[in-house]
Design a protein around this motif. Structure first.
Motif, PDB file in Angstrom:
ATOM      1  N   THR A   1       1.290  -1.501   0.095  1.00  0.00           N
ATOM      2  CA  THR A   1      -0.505   0.104  -0.177  1.00  0.00           C
ATOM      3  C   THR A   1       0.755   1.350  -0.193  1.00  0.00           C
ATOM      4  O   THR A   1       1.835   1.530   0.250  1.00  0.00           O
ATOM      5  CB  THR A   1      -0.354  -0.095   1.367  1.00  0.00           C
ATOM      6  OG1 THR A   1       0.092   0.461   2.475  1.00  0.00           O
ATOM      7  CG2 THR A   1      -1.682  -1.439   0.955  1.00  0.00           C
ATOM      8  N   GLY A   2       0.400   2.264   0.017  1.00  0.00           N
ATOM      9  CA  GLY A   2       0.333   3.904  -0.482  1.00  0.00           C
ATOM     10  C   GLY A   2      -0.176   5.001  -0.220  1.00  0.00           C
ATOM     11  O   GLY A   2      -1.734   4.666   0.440  1.00  0.00           O
ATOM     12  N   THR A   3      -0.036   5.715  -0.590  1.00  0.00           N
ATOM     13  CA  THR A   3      -0.962   6.828  -0.468  1.00  0.00           C
ATOM     14  C   THR A   3      -1.051   7.879  -1.700  1.00  0.00           C
ATOM     15  O   THR A   3       0.356   7.136  -2.427  1.00  0.00           O
ATOM     16  CB  THR A   3      -0.841   7.803   0.456  1.00  0.00           C
ATOM     17  OG1 THR A   3       0.479   8.906   0.773  1.00  0.00           O
ATOM     18  CG2 THR A   3      -1.045   7.511   2.122  1.00  0.00           C
ATOM     19  N   VAL A   4      -1.593   8.066  -2.601  1.00  0.00           N
ATOM     20  CA  VAL A   4      -1.772   9.304  -3.519  1.00  0.00           C
ATOM     21  C   VAL A   4      -2.740  10.324  -2.966  1.00  0.00           C
ATOM     22  O   VAL A   4      -3.647  10.083  -2.609  1.00  0.00           O
ATOM     23  CB  VAL A   4      -2.912   8.474  -4.958  1.00  0.00           C
ATOM     24  CG1 VAL A   4      -2.242   9.022  -5.989  1.00  0.00           C
ATOM     25  CG2 VAL A   4      -1.688   7.294  -5.028  1.00  0.00           C
ATOM     26  N   VAL A   5      -1.663  11.388  -3.465  1.00  0.00           N
ATOM     27  CA  VAL A   5      -2.746  12.868  -2.980  1.00  0.00           C
ATOM     28  C   VAL A   5      -2.523  13.483  -4.297  1.00  0.00           C
ATOM     29  O   VAL A   5      -1.956  13.349  -5.385  1.00  0.00           O
ATOM     30  CB  VAL A   5      -1.867  14.091  -2.034  1.00  0.00           C
ATOM     31  CG1 VAL A   5      -1.833  12.659  -0.418  1.00  0.00           C
ATOM     32  CG2 VAL A   5      -0.295  13.817  -1.966  1.00  0.00           C
ATOM     33  N   ASN A   6      -3.100  14.492  -4.234  1.00  0.00           N
ATOM     34  CA  ASN A   6      -3.488  15.716  -6.077  1.00  0.00           C
ATOM     35  C   ASN A   6      -2.755  17.211  -5.523  1.00  0.00           C
ATOM     36  O   ASN A   6      -2.844  17.606  -4.081  1.00  0.00           O
ATOM     37  CB  ASN A   6      -4.690  15.603  -6.430  1.00  0.00           C
ATOM     38  CG  ASN A   6      -5.727  16.157  -5.947  1.00  0.00           C
ATOM     39  OD1 ASN A   6      -5.139  16.494  -4.757  1.00  0.00           O
ATOM     40  ND2 ASN A   6      -6.051  16.988  -6.243  1.00  0.00           N
ATOM     41  N   SER A   7      -2.645  18.281  -6.072  1.00  0.00           N
ATOM     42  CA  SER A   7      -1.735  19.263  -6.458  1.00  0.00           C
ATOM     43  C   SER A   7      -3.282  20.354  -5.658  1.00  0.00           C
ATOM     44  O   SER A   7      -2.796  21.147  -5.263  1.00  0.00           O
ATOM     45  CB  SER A   7      -1.116  19.239  -7.099  1.00  0.00           C
ATOM     46  OG  SER A   7      -2.028  19.235  -8.076  1.00  0.00           O
ATOM     47  N   GLN A   8      -4.360  19.870  -5.638  1.00  0.00           N
ATOM     48  CA  GLN A   8      -5.179  20.246  -5.706  1.00  0.00           C
ATOM     49  C   GLN A   8      -6.256  20.096  -4.652  1.00  0.00           C
ATOM     50  O   GLN A   8      -5.830  19.220  -3.809  1.00  0.00           O
ATOM     51  CB  GLN A   8      -6.630  20.982  -6.475  1.00  0.00           C
ATOM     52  CG  GLN A   8      -6.192  21.165  -7.649  1.00  0.00           C
ATOM     53  CD  GLN A   8      -4.708  21.012  -8.746  1.00  0.00           C
ATOM     54  OE1 GLN A   8      -5.179  19.012  -8.583  1.00  0.00           O
ATOM     55  NE2 GLN A   8      -4.292  20.773  -9.472  1.00  0.00           N
ATOM     56  N   VAL A   9      -7.126  20.888  -3.278  1.00  0.00           N
ATOM     57  CA  VAL A   9      -7.669  19.911  -2.418  1.00  0.00           C
ATOM     58  C   VAL A   9      -8.868  18.727  -3.136  1.00  0.00           C
ATOM     59  O   VAL A   9      -9.435  19.491  -4.278  1.00  0.00           O
ATOM     60  CB  VAL A   9      -8.688  20.901  -2.046  1.00  0.00           C
ATOM     61  CG1 VAL A   9      -9.535  20.427  -1.289  1.00  0.00           C
ATOM     62  CG2 VAL A   9      -7.577  22.231  -1.214  1.00  0.00           C
ATOM     63  N   GLY A  10      -8.552  17.794  -2.707  1.00  0.00           N
ATOM     64  CA  GLY A  10     -10.166  16.496  -3.300  1.00  0.00           C
ATOM     65  C   GLY A  10      -9.024  15.261  -2.728  1.00  0.00           C
ATOM     66  O   GLY A  10      -9.561  14.733  -1.949  1.00  0.00           O
ATOM     67  N   ILE A  11      -8.304  14.532  -3.766  1.00  0.00           N
ATOM     68  CA  ILE A  11      -7.958  13.334  -3.808  1.00  0.00           C
ATOM     69  C   ILE A  11      -6.339  13.506  -2.486  1.00  0.00           C
ATOM     70  O   ILE A  11      -5.845  13.843  -2.552  1.00  0.00           O
ATOM     71  CB  ILE A  11      -7.730  12.684  -4.745  1.00  0.00           C
ATOM     72  CG1 ILE A  11      -9.039  12.163  -5.986  1.00  0.00           C
ATOM     73  CG2 ILE A  11      -6.581  11.689  -5.011  1.00  0.00           C
ATOM     74  CD1 ILE A  11      -8.734  12.187  -7.373  1.00  0.00           C
ATOM     75  N   ASP A  12      -7.154  12.590  -1.654  1.00  0.00           N
ATOM     76  CA  ASP A  12      -6.094  12.537  -0.413  1.00  0.00           C
ATOM     77  C   ASP A  12      -6.281  10.492  -0.136  1.00  0.00           C
ATOM     78  O   ASP A  12      -7.187  10.151   0.075  1.00  0.00           O
ATOM     79  CB  ASP A  12      -6.050  12.809   1.073  1.00  0.00           C
ATOM     80  CG  ASP A  12      -4.842  12.100   1.779  1.00  0.00           C
ATOM     81  OD1 ASP A  12      -4.312  11.441   1.440  1.00  0.00           O
ATOM     82  OD2 ASP A  12      -4.906  13.409   3.157  1.00  0.00           O
ATOM     83  N   CYS A  13      -5.448   9.873  -1.517  1.00  0.00           N
ATOM     84  CA  CYS A  13      -6.406   8.401  -1.169  1.00  0.00           C
ATOM     85  C   CYS A  13      -5.529   6.982  -0.600  1.00  0.00           C
ATOM     86  O   CYS A  13      -4.709   6.460  -1.069  1.00  0.00           O
ATOM     87  CB  CYS A  13      -5.865   7.877  -2.805  1.00  0.00           C
ATOM     88  SG  CYS A  13      -6.874   6.625  -2.662  1.00  0.00           S
TER      89      CYS A  13
END
Length: 90
Positions: free
Chosen positions: A21-33
């Motif tokens: 596992t790991g995490t995925v985040v985005n440059s905008q507000v929203g996805i913090d997987c």
């Protein structure tokens, strides 16, 4: 009389695959997987996804629309899905 056109929005879904596992985040507000892997974005929004493996894993890359291990840039023009693969260290 002014007429306003509604700007369409589209869903971006991140899927995590592999043996770890790991995490995925985005440059905008929203996805913090870690908890939220789906978000809606306005048409033509550019979303930059960054994957970070947990301490016992490695990020092996993107599939479905992005390749390699670098950040994945997605331009939202339709609903899209991106897959991040995390595997245990060997």
């Amino acid at each position: 009389m002014a007429t306003f056109k509604k700007i369409p929005s589209y869903l971006l879904t991140v899927v995590k695959a592999g043996t770890s596992t790991g995490t995925v985040v985005n440059s905008q507000v929203g996805i913090d997987c870690n908890a939220d892997c789906t978000e809606s974005y306005l048409n033509k929004t550019i979303v930059t996804l960054t994957a970070t493996p947990n301490t016992t894993a490695t990020f092996t890359g993107w599939s479905v629309g992005c390749t390699g291990k670098a950040a994945c840039k997605v331009t939202m023009t339709v609903a899209k899905k991106r897959t991040a693969t995390f595997n245990l260290w060997e």
